[in-house]
Structure formats: structure tokens, C-alpha cells
Write a protein that holds these residues in place. Structure first.
Motif, PDB file in Angstrom:
ATOM      1  N   VAL A  25      -1.062  26.833 -15.979  1.00  0.00           N
ATOM      2  CA  VAL A  25      -0.619  26.751 -14.587  1.00  0.00           C
ATOM      3  C   VAL A  25       0.656  25.913 -14.496  1.00  0.00           C
ATOM      4  CG1 VAL A  25      -1.195  25.739 -12.346  1.00  0.00           C
ATOM      5  CG2 VAL A  25      -2.865  27.132 -13.532  1.00  0.00           C
ATOM      6  N   HIS A  26       1.625  26.399 -13.720  1.00  0.00           N
ATOM      7  CA  HIS A  26       2.854  25.652 -13.477  1.00  0.00           C
ATOM      8  C   HIS A  26       2.641  24.732 -12.270  1.00  0.00           C
ATOM      9  CE1 HIS A  26       4.284  28.744 -16.145  1.00  0.00           C
ATOM     10  NE2 HIS A  26       5.481  28.184 -16.212  1.00  0.00           N
ATOM     11  N   ILE A  27       2.904  23.469 -12.477  1.00  0.00           N
ATOM     12  CA  ILE A  27       2.651  22.461 -11.447  1.00  0.00           C
ATOM     13  C   ILE A  27       3.908  22.262 -10.603  1.00  0.00           C
ATOM     14  CG2 ILE A  27       1.836  20.115 -11.018  1.00  0.00           C
ATOM     15  CD1 ILE A  27      -0.176  21.914 -12.499  1.00  0.00           C
ATOM     16  N   PHE A  28       3.731  22.272  -9.296  1.00  0.00           N
ATOM     17  CA  PHE A  28       4.829  21.974  -8.380  1.00  0.00           C
ATOM     18  C   PHE A  28       5.146  20.482  -8.503  1.00  0.00           C
ATOM     19  CE2 PHE A  28       6.178  21.182  -3.821  1.00  0.00           C
ATOM     20  CZ  PHE A  28       7.433  21.744  -3.990  1.00  0.00           C
ATOM     21  N   ILE A  29       6.306  20.166  -9.063  1.00  0.00           N
ATOM     22  CA  ILE A  29       6.603  18.779  -9.423  1.00  0.00           C
ATOM     23  C   ILE A  29       6.477  17.805  -8.256  1.00  0.00           C
ATOM     24  CG2 ILE A  29       8.436  17.243 -10.261  1.00  0.00           C
ATOM     25  CD1 ILE A  29       9.189  19.344 -12.268  1.00  0.00           C
ATOM     26  N   PRO A  30       6.955  18.118  -7.049  1.00  0.00           N
ATOM     27  CA  PRO A  30       6.774  17.157  -5.948  1.00  0.00           C
ATOM     28  C   PRO A  30       5.312  16.853  -5.628  1.00  0.00           C
ATOM     29  CG  PRO A  30       8.520  18.690  -5.399  1.00  0.00           C
ATOM     30  CD  PRO A  30       7.881  19.198  -6.660  1.00  0.00           C
ATOM     31  N   SER A  31       4.386  17.709  -6.066  1.00  0.00           N
ATOM     32  CA  SER A  31       2.971  17.464  -5.783  1.00  0.00           C
ATOM     33  C   SER A  31       2.309  16.572  -6.832  1.00  0.00           C
ATOM     34  CB  SER A  31       2.209  18.789  -5.701  1.00  0.00           C
ATOM     35  OG  SER A  31       2.052  19.361  -6.993  1.00  0.00           O
ATOM     36  N   ILE A  32       3.027  16.252  -7.909  1.00  0.00           N
ATOM     37  CA  ILE A  32       2.446  15.402  -8.947  1.00  0.00           C
ATOM     38  C   ILE A  32       2.187  14.016  -8.372  1.00  0.00           C
ATOM     39  CG2 ILE A  32       2.892  14.267 -11.158  1.00  0.00           C
ATOM     40  CD1 ILE A  32       4.412  16.749 -12.025  1.00  0.00           C
ATOM     41  N   GLY A  33       0.977  13.558  -8.555  1.00  0.00           N
ATOM     42  CA  GLY A  33       0.558  12.296  -7.956  1.00  0.00           C
ATOM     43  C   GLY A  33      -0.430  12.489  -6.835  1.00  0.00           C
ATOM     44  N   LYS A  34      -0.621  13.762  -6.440  1.00  0.00           N
ATOM     45  CA  LYS A  34      -1.595  14.084  -5.399  1.00  0.00           C
ATOM     46  C   LYS A  34      -2.831  14.678  -6.058  1.00  0.00           C
ATOM     47  CE  LYS A  34       2.039  14.993  -1.992  1.00  0.00           C
ATOM     48  NZ  LYS A  34       2.634  15.987  -1.077  1.00  0.00           N
ATOM     49  N   ALA A  35      -3.977  14.359  -5.542  1.00  0.00           N
ATOM     50  CA  ALA A  35      -5.235  14.833  -6.118  1.00  0.00           C
ATOM     51  C   ALA A  35      -5.484  16.288  -5.754  1.00  0.00           C
ATOM     52  CB  ALA A  35      -6.393  13.964  -5.632  1.00  0.00           C
ATOM     53  N   GLY A  36      -6.310  16.950  -6.581  1.00  0.00           N
ATOM     54  CA  GLY A  36      -6.743  18.308  -6.261  1.00  0.00           C
ATOM     55  C   GLY A  36      -6.148  19.350  -7.168  1.00  0.00           C
ATOM     56  N   GLY A  37      -6.877  20.471  -7.326  1.00  0.00           N
ATOM     57  CA  GLY A  37      -6.419  21.596  -8.127  1.00  0.00           C
ATOM     58  C   GLY A  37      -6.236  21.221  -9.588  1.00  0.00           C
ATOM     59  N   CYS A  38      -5.194  21.798 -10.202  1.00  0.00           N
ATOM     60  CA  CYS A  38      -4.915  21.518 -11.608  1.00  0.00           C
ATOM     61  C   CYS A  38      -3.886  20.396 -11.755  1.00  0.00           C
ATOM     62  CB  CYS A  38      -4.421  22.784 -12.307  1.00  0.00           C
ATOM     63  SG  CYS A  38      -4.514  22.699 -14.108  1.00  0.00           S
ATOM     64  N   ASN A  39      -3.642  19.667 -10.677  1.00  0.00           N
ATOM     65  CA  ASN A  39      -2.717  18.542 -10.760  1.00  0.00           C
ATOM     66  C   ASN A  39      -3.272  17.465 -11.684  1.00  0.00           C
ATOM     67  OD1 ASN A  39      -0.573  19.353  -9.220  1.00  0.00           O
ATOM     68  ND2 ASN A  39      -1.329  18.446  -7.322  1.00  0.00           N
ATOM     69  N   PRO A  40      -2.379  16.727 -12.376  1.00  0.00           N
ATOM     70  CA  PRO A  40      -2.860  15.593 -13.162  1.00  0.00           C
ATOM     71  C   PRO A  40      -3.518  14.550 -12.279  1.00  0.00           C
ATOM     72  CG  PRO A  40      -0.457  15.860 -13.344  1.00  0.00           C
ATOM     73  CD  PRO A  40      -0.945  16.947 -12.481  1.00  0.00           C
ATOM     74  N   ILE A  41      -4.490  13.844 -12.848  1.00  0.00           N
ATOM     75  CA  ILE A  41      -5.270  12.861 -12.079  1.00  0.00           C
ATOM     76  C   ILE A  41      -4.381  11.671 -11.720  1.00  0.00           C
ATOM     77  CG2 ILE A  41      -7.296  11.365 -12.124  1.00  0.00           C
ATOM     78  CD1 ILE A  41      -8.372  13.281 -14.346  1.00  0.00           C
ATOM     79  N   PRO A  42      -4.278  11.327 -10.446  1.00  0.00           N
ATOM     80  CA  PRO A  42      -3.384  10.230 -10.053  1.00  0.00           C
ATOM     81  C   PRO A  42      -3.901   8.879 -10.545  1.00  0.00           C
ATOM     82  CG  PRO A  42      -3.982  11.621  -8.164  1.00  0.00           C
ATOM     83  CD  PRO A  42      -4.897  12.002  -9.289  1.00  0.00           C
ATOM     84  N   ILE A  43      -2.961   7.972 -10.819  1.00  0.00           N
ATOM     85  CA  ILE A  43      -3.261   6.564 -11.077  1.00  0.00           C
ATOM     86  C   ILE A  43      -3.023   5.816  -9.770  1.00  0.00           C
ATOM     87  CG2 ILE A  43      -2.539   4.496 -12.343  1.00  0.00           C
ATOM     88  CD1 ILE A  43      -1.850   6.277 -14.700  1.00  0.00           C
ATOM     89  N   ASP A  44      -4.021   5.043  -9.357  1.00  0.00           N
ATOM     90  CA  ASP A  44      -3.952   4.430  -8.025  1.00  0.00           C
ATOM     91  C   ASP A  44      -3.153   3.129  -7.979  1.00  0.00           C
ATOM     92  OD1 ASP A  44      -5.491   6.488  -6.941  1.00  0.00           O
ATOM     93  OD2 ASP A  44      -7.365   5.501  -7.544  1.00  0.00           O
ATOM     94  N   ASP A  45      -3.426   2.239  -8.911  1.00  0.00           N
ATOM     95  CA  ASP A  45      -2.882   0.879  -8.804  1.00  0.00           C
ATOM     96  C   ASP A  45      -1.611   0.728  -9.630  1.00  0.00           C
ATOM     97  OD1 ASP A  45      -2.531  -1.791  -8.317  1.00  0.00           O
ATOM     98  OD2 ASP A  45      -4.023  -2.450  -9.788  1.00  0.00           O
ATOM     99  N   TRP A  46      -0.466   1.044  -9.043  1.00  0.00           N
ATOM    100  CA  TRP A  46       0.810   0.814  -9.707  1.00  0.00           C
ATOM    101  C   TRP A  46       1.820   0.339  -8.677  1.00  0.00           C
ATOM    102  CZ3 TRP A  46       4.982   3.939  -8.207  1.00  0.00           C
ATOM    103  CH2 TRP A  46       4.663   5.119  -7.527  1.00  0.00           C
ATOM    104  N   ARG A  47       2.813  -0.375  -9.146  1.00  0.00           N
ATOM    105  CA  ARG A  47       3.816  -0.969  -8.260  1.00  0.00           C
ATOM    106  C   ARG A  47       5.209  -0.672  -8.796  1.00  0.00           C
ATOM    107  NH1 ARG A  47      -0.167  -1.157  -5.964  1.00  0.00           N
ATOM    108  NH2 ARG A  47      -1.275  -2.888  -4.926  1.00  0.00           N
TER     109      ARG A  47
END
Length: 463
Positions: free
Chosen positions: A358-380
């Protein structure tokens, strides 16, 4: 494209070589009749493969009929009937087409229901395979007419190559239907003779190579003949015979090289899964954070990092700037809840899931759901660096399966061992400890503060 070229060769090349041998002792067939016979057989075989029931008794009957047909084909070689030759040509091609049409990947000729570039390329690959197959059959017949003693050895080799996987299929179906008992020996035989389609091309090339080697001596004899002649007309005739034979040998060599190159390229390059880029190792600093310079990750490319937890689990994560005109980082684990930890790669300006493509829509990276990579919550993020807290990385340990071998020390008796070979482990104060024996494990578990300083956090029992 290469897949359809290679699989078409695997399905049809050994069979069509048999068709070439079929006409060695028979009157030459009409080209027009042969074309119509092949088209009819391809159509019938393809439709049969698609539409026939997949029930095991039906498949067993078809497999046994194919086995019987190959044995009868050998017996039919004592007949010189042209009509029988057409019948066997149709049966052999139809059987190959039926097997080929069962390939579930044929639906990938095009992902869309319209004529597009991908469809045209894939169809071109199939057409090229058909040309190679037809040339192979014609050249085989031409050479075997000159080398009559090679006819039966080649017939037996090619029929055996086709019989073995059919025998494996029949045996597997008989075991599934409880006609035969399930044994290790039978399963081993089935595993060895089935699912080895790539070897069909290699064995076909080997058979053609042996035939070509056998043709070297007659070719040299033809060259010696024209060199020995001095009379102009017989000499020119001898030269023409030599050049015709040499052209046949060179064409067959070219066909063999194309088949071999196509199969090797598929095996060694095209069929290999995408390789993940090397992950940059990171460690937790004294402040409990991972520090990544901003300049390292703001270029819009996919940056892969890996942090190794106390138990050796390799936790990979990705950082990518999602927009070309402004800084908007996506910070995610290199894993997916649906596809696991096979990871993501960047092809051109697209991020692709290795597991499902699956080709991931790059602006959606960091959002949960579908085949997106799992977001990391605690970063600054500040003007100079990206920081990620240890708890955020620890939360991703369960998403990954790769374990790095580490040298560890038993906190009870200070013995040295590795994390992958330690039978007992225990998490205390946010750190994993490994033990050389069950006694050490029990002593630590009963009173951990006796061996390490007290630490905050929950304790979790391992193995």
C-alpha cells in the motif's frame, strides 16, 4: 512485467518442447492449422482452469487424467499420423493453459479495469514469452531431425519433469481425501516435487543445452565438408547447409540465454522483497530522551532509527518531514497494526508498506488508522532538535519481533550470559534482568532490592 514472462515460460516451455519433438517423426504440420489448434487449445484450457470446480475429488480426477495422458503420449510416439499429432498438440497445450490459468497472480496483469501502460507492458511480456516458446519448439524439432538418437532421451526427460509435480499433486490430494495415510515420507516427497516451478525453466535450458552440445560435432562436420570441396556449385551448397545449421545453433543459444537471464533476474532481483534502509542506532541520554538533530530529518526523506531495549528487542522508528514547503514532522514506529513489523520503504516520493504494497499518503503519516505506521505519542520539537522520551519507545516494544543478542550479567551471582539464551528474566524498575538459573531468578524475585537499587515503576514477570 518479468513475473508474467517467467511464469508463462514455466507453464508452457517444457510442454511445447514436447510438441516440437512430437513432429520430428511425423509429416510437417500446416502452419495455419497449427496456429488454430494452439489458439483453440489455449482457450479451452484457460476456460477449464478458471471454471472447473476446485473440489478435491474433481482436482484429483483431473490430475490423474493428466498423468495418464502423458504416459499415453509416450506410447503415441510410435505412430506417424499427422492427425494424431494435431490431437496431442491440442491436449498438451490445453493442459499447460489449464495449469497456468490457476495462477492467482494473473489478475495483476492490470490493477485497473482499463487499458493502461502496466497492462500493455505485462501483455508484451506474455507475447515475448510466446515468441520464445514457439522458437524453442521449432528449433528443437530442427535439431532433433539431425540428431535422431536424442529424440527418446529428451522425450523421457521432459515427460519425467512434468510427471513428478503431477504425482506430488495426486499424492497430496489422496492424503487430503484420506485415501492414503499422512506420513512424513509422503509429505517430504510432495514438498520436493511440487512448488518448484522455477526449476522447469532451468531444466528446459539444460535439456536444450545438452541438445546444442550434441549438435557441435555435426556442425563441425558440415564446416569440414565445405572446406574440403573445390567444385563451385557443391561447395556453395555445402556452405549454405553449414550456415543454415550455424544459424539454427546460434538462434537456439540466444533463446536459451533469454530464458536463463529472465529466470535468474526474477529469482535474484525481481522477486526479492524490498530491503529496508539501514537504521541509525540511537540511545537514551542521561535526561531520559533520544536526541535527533533537526537538520538530519528535515529534507523530506524517510529516516529510519533503531533503539535497542534492555531485553534486546530492536525498536525501529521513522521520521519524515511531511510537507516540502514547511516543517511538519511525522514520528512513527516502523510497524503497522495490520501488517506487523516488516516496515516501510520510500520509492521516489512515496512511502510504501513492504508487507502489503500500500502507498501511504505522506501528509497522513503520524495519524492512526489503516495501514499507516503506528504513531509515537511523546515527542518534542524545538528549533534545533527532535526529542523522544524513553516511555514512548518502550510502548513500541511489543510491535517488533527482532531481538539483538546482548551480553548481560546475572545480578545475583554476576555470571555472564546472553539475553537470547537466558531461560529466566524479570523486569524490575523499568529494566529487564536476566538469570543463569531458576534459583537466581527466584532469589531476585523474592527480594530485588538486595541485588539492585530500588527503582520506581511496576514489575513485570517474564519467563
Amino acid at each position: 512485467m518479468n513475473y508474467f514472462f517467467v511464469t508463462a515460460l514455466q507453464a508452457f516451455l517444457p510442454v511445447v518442447l514436447l510438441c516440437g519433438l512430437l513432429w520430428v517423426r511425423r509429416p510437417a504440420p500446416s502452419v495455419r492449422a497449427l496456429i488454430w489448434v494452439n489458439l483453440f487449445a489455449l482457450t479451452i484450457g484457460t476456460l477449464a482452469g478458471i471454471s472447473l470446480p476446485t473440489a478435491q475429488p474433481v482436482q484429483l480426477t483431473l490430475t490423474l487424467l493428466q498423468l495418464l495422458a502423458l504416459l499415453l503420449f509416450l506410447l503415441s510416439q510410435y505412430s506417424a499420423s499427422r492427425r494424431m499429432g494435431y490431437c496431442w498438440q491440442a491436449l498438451l497445450v490445453a493442459g499447460a493453459a489449464m495449469q497456468w490459468s490457476k495462477d492467482p497472480n494473473l489478475s495483476a496483469l492490470t490493477p485497473a479495469g482499463v487499458i493502461n501502460t502496466e497492462l500493455l507492458l505485462n501483455l508484451s511480456a506474455v507475447v515475448l514469452a510466446v515468441v520464445i516458446i514457439a522458437l524453442s519448439a521449432v528449433l528443437t524439432a530442427m535439431l532433433v531431425r539431425r540428431l535422431a538418437r536424442w529424440r527418446w532421451p529428451l522425450l523421457l526427460v521432459l515427460v519425467t519433469v512434468l510427471l513428478l509435480p503431477l504425482c506430488g499433486q495426486a499424492l497430496l490430494l489422496l492424503m487430503k481425501l484420506d485415501v492414503l495415510g499422512l506420513t512424513k515420507t509422503r509429505l517430504s516427497f510432495v514438498a520436493q516435487v511440487t512448488n518448484h516451478a522455477p526449476w522447469l525453466n532451468y531444466l528446459s535450458v539444460l535439456a536444450l543445452g545438452a541438445l546444442l552440445a550434441g549438435f557441435v560435432r555435426p556442425l563441425l562436420a558440415l564446416r569440414a565438408d565445405y572446406r574440403r570441396l573445390n567444385t563451385p556449385i557443391p561447395r556453395r551448397q555445402a556452405i549454405a547447409r553449414y550456415r543454415d545449421a550455424r544459424r539454427t545453433a546460434l538462434t537456439l543459444s540466444g533463446v536459451m540465454l533469454v530464458v536463463l537471464a529472465g529466470q535468474l533476474y526474477w529469482d535474484l532481483v525481481a522477486s526479492q522483497p524490498p530491503r529496508l534502509s539501514e537504521a541509525v542506532p540511537v540511545t537514551i541520554a542521561s535526561d531520559g530522551l533520544v536526541h535527533i538533530p533537526l537538520e538530519q530529518v528535515r529534507d523530506g526523506k524517510l529516516h529510519r532509527f533503531v533503539w535497542v531495549a534492555d531485553d534486546g528487542k530492536a525498536v525501529r522508528f521513522l521520521v519524515i518531514n511531511r510537507y516540502p514547503d514547511r516543517l511538519r514532522l511525522g514520528v512513527v514506529f516502523d510497524a503497522c497494526l495490520l501488517c506487523g513489523d516488516q516496515g516501510y520503504i520510500m520509492e521516489g516520493n512515496q512511502v510504501v508498506c513492504v508487507a502489503c504494497g500500500v502507498h501511504i499518503f505522506i501528509p497522513s503519516i503520524g495519524k492512526a488508522g489503516g495501514c499507516n505506521p503506528i504513531p509515537i505519542d511523546d515527542w518534542r520539537l524545538d528549533d534545533h532538535e527532535l526529542t523522544i522520551g524513553k516511555p514512548a519507545l518502550v510502548a513500541g516494544v511489543n510491535y517488533f519481533t527482532t531481538v539483538i543478542t546482548l551480553s548481560v550479567t546475572d545480578p545475583v551471582d554476576a555470571s555472564k550470559l546472553t539475553n537470547t539464551k537466558a531461560e529466566y528474566k524479570y523486569s524490575y524498575g523499568g529494566k529487564m534482568y536476566f538469570f543463569a538459573s531458576e534459583a537466581n531468578y527466584n532469589r531476585f524475585r523474592a527480594k530485588p532490592t538486595q541485588f539492585v537499587p530500588a527503582a520506581a515503576g511496576n514489575t513485570t514477570e517474564g519467563e
